[in-house]
Design a protein around this motif. Structure first.
Motif, PDB file in Angstrom:
ATOM      1  N   ARG A 191      12.979   6.851   5.946  1.00 43.64           N
ATOM      2  CA  ARG A 191      11.873   7.924   6.281  1.00 43.64           C
ATOM      3  C   ARG A 191      10.712   7.377   6.142  1.00 43.64           C
ATOM      4  O   ARG A 191       9.648   8.107   6.745  1.00 43.64           O
ATOM      5  CB  ARG A 191      12.263   9.112   5.269  1.00 43.64           C
ATOM      6  N   THR A 192      10.181   6.344   5.502  1.00 40.20           N
ATOM      7  CA  THR A 192       8.839   6.014   5.198  1.00 40.20           C
ATOM      8  C   THR A 192       8.239   5.371   6.238  1.00 40.20           C
ATOM      9  O   THR A 192       8.703   4.416   7.033  1.00 40.20           O
ATOM     10  CB  THR A 192       8.735   5.169   3.910  1.00 40.20           C
ATOM     11  N   GLY A 193       7.132   5.956   6.776  1.00 40.84           N
ATOM     12  CA  GLY A 193       6.412   5.109   8.038  1.00 40.84           C
ATOM     13  C   GLY A 193       5.678   3.710   7.575  1.00 40.84           C
ATOM     14  O   GLY A 193       5.385   3.533   6.628  1.00 40.84           O
ATOM     15  N   THR A 194       5.276   3.220   8.618  1.00 39.20           N
ATOM     16  CA  THR A 194       4.707   1.828   8.608  1.00 39.20           C
ATOM     17  C   THR A 194       3.533   1.624   7.785  1.00 39.20           C
ATOM     18  O   THR A 194       3.306   1.033   6.799  1.00 39.20           O
ATOM     19  CB  THR A 194       4.292   1.114  10.022  1.00 39.20           C
ATOM     20  N   LEU A 195       2.597   2.723   8.090  1.00 42.38           N
ATOM     21  CA  LEU A 195       1.379   2.764   7.533  1.00 42.38           C
ATOM     22  C   LEU A 195       1.475   3.094   6.185  1.00 42.38           C
ATOM     23  O   LEU A 195       0.849   2.770   5.212  1.00 42.38           O
ATOM     24  CB  LEU A 195       0.212   3.751   8.189  1.00 42.38           C
ATOM     25  N   ALA A 196       2.271   4.292   5.904  1.00 46.46           N
ATOM     26  CA  ALA A 196       2.303   4.588   4.290  1.00 46.46           C
ATOM     27  C   ALA A 196       2.863   3.328   3.538  1.00 46.46           C
ATOM     28  O   ALA A 196       2.464   3.235   2.375  1.00 46.46           O
ATOM     29  CB  ALA A 196       3.370   5.742   4.392  1.00 46.46           C
ATOM     30  N   ALA A 197       3.847   2.819   4.331  1.00 45.80           N
ATOM     31  CA  ALA A 197       4.817   1.618   3.234  1.00 45.80           C
ATOM     32  C   ALA A 197       3.611   0.636   3.086  1.00 45.80           C
ATOM     33  O   ALA A 197       3.676  -0.168   1.964  1.00 45.80           O
ATOM     34  CB  ALA A 197       5.846   1.179   3.972  1.00 45.80           C
TER      35      ALA A 197
ATOM     36  N   ALA B 136       0.488   2.922  -2.523  1.00 48.35           N
ATOM     37  CA  ALA B 136       1.483   2.490  -3.377  1.00 48.35           C
ATOM     38  C   ALA B 136       2.992   3.515  -3.261  1.00 48.35           C
ATOM     39  O   ALA B 136       3.984   2.928  -3.561  1.00 48.35           O
ATOM     40  CB  ALA B 136       1.258   2.513  -4.938  1.00 48.35           C
ATOM     41  N   LYS B 137       2.707   4.678  -3.214  1.00 50.32           N
ATOM     42  CA  LYS B 137       3.860   5.624  -3.225  1.00 50.32           C
ATOM     43  C   LYS B 137       4.703   5.130  -1.792  1.00 50.32           C
ATOM     44  O   LYS B 137       5.939   5.202  -1.996  1.00 50.32           O
ATOM     45  CB  LYS B 137       3.615   6.832  -2.789  1.00 50.32           C
ATOM     46  N   GLY B 138       3.868   4.887  -0.801  1.00 49.04           N
ATOM     47  CA  GLY B 138       4.880   4.438   0.412  1.00 49.04           C
ATOM     48  C   GLY B 138       5.647   3.103   0.118  1.00 49.04           C
ATOM     49  O   GLY B 138       6.687   3.156   0.714  1.00 49.04           O
ATOM     50  N   ARG B 139       4.840   2.395  -0.457  1.00 45.88           N
ATOM     51  CA  ARG B 139       5.419   0.781  -0.442  1.00 45.88           C
ATOM     52  C   ARG B 139       6.615   1.248  -1.662  1.00 45.88           C
ATOM     53  O   ARG B 139       7.714   0.633  -1.442  1.00 45.88           O
ATOM     54  CB  ARG B 139       4.407  -0.068  -1.444  1.00 45.88           C
ATOM     55  N   ASP B 140       6.468   2.010  -2.724  1.00 44.09           N
ATOM     56  CA  ASP B 140       7.672   1.985  -3.521  1.00 44.09           C
ATOM     57  C   ASP B 140       8.621   2.778  -2.843  1.00 44.09           C
ATOM     58  O   ASP B 140      10.158   2.641  -3.091  1.00 44.09           O
ATOM     59  CB  ASP B 140       7.212   2.934  -4.744  1.00 44.09           C
ATOM     60  N   ALA B 141       8.388   3.821  -2.059  1.00 41.33           N
ATOM     61  CA  ALA B 141       9.431   4.639  -1.347  1.00 41.33           C
ATOM     62  C   ALA B 141      10.340   3.707  -0.314  1.00 41.33           C
ATOM     63  O   ALA B 141      11.545   3.838  -0.263  1.00 41.33           O
ATOM     64  CB  ALA B 141       8.811   5.730  -0.446  1.00 41.33           C
ATOM     65  N   ARG B 142       9.512   2.933   0.244  1.00 41.74           N
ATOM     66  CA  ARG B 142      10.306   1.950   1.417  1.00 41.74           C
ATOM     67  C   ARG B 142      11.110   1.110   0.505  1.00 41.74           C
ATOM     68  O   ARG B 142      12.310   0.685   0.868  1.00 41.74           O
ATOM     69  CB  ARG B 142       9.121   1.205   2.192  1.00 41.74           C
ATOM     70  N   GLY B 143      10.579   0.320  -0.570  1.00 44.41           N
ATOM     71  CA  GLY B 143      11.731  -0.435  -1.362  1.00 44.41           C
ATOM     72  C   GLY B 143      12.723   0.291  -2.029  1.00 44.41           C
ATOM     73  O   GLY B 143      13.941  -0.220  -1.932  1.00 44.41           O
TER      74      GLY B 143
END
Length: 82
Positions: free
Chosen positions: A40-46, A50-57
């Motif tokens: 669900r996490t988009g490219t820019l957020a990831a 940090a929140k996006g990076r963690d969500a993508r992980g």
């Protein structure tokens, strides 16, 4: 760390996550139900938060767990390396 290094590091992060997002889309378009239900996490957020990076992980881990549960092994997750 200089400004140039920060810019190139950011560009590298965005590029890497863009490639992963492209591969996620290919998997979904190819009928991968586990990918469709997980990512669900988009490219820019990831790439930029940090929140996006963690969500993508967390999504990657959840995807692998779903595939192993469905298939009995993780061979189908090989596209994550590319």
């Amino acid at each position: 760390m200089g400004l140039f290094s920060r810019i190139t590091d950011t560009a590298t992060e965005v590029s890497g996550h863009a490639a992963l997002t492209k591969n996620i889309r290919k998997a979904v378009e190819g009928g991968d139900q586990e990918a469709a239900s997980t990512f669900r996490t988009g490219t820019l957020a990831a790439a930029l938060t940090a929140k996006g990076r963690d969500a993508r992980g967390e999504e990657v881990v959840a995807y692998v767990e779903k595939v192993v549960a469905a298939d009995g092994d993780g061979r189908r997750t090989g596209w994550l390396r590319h």
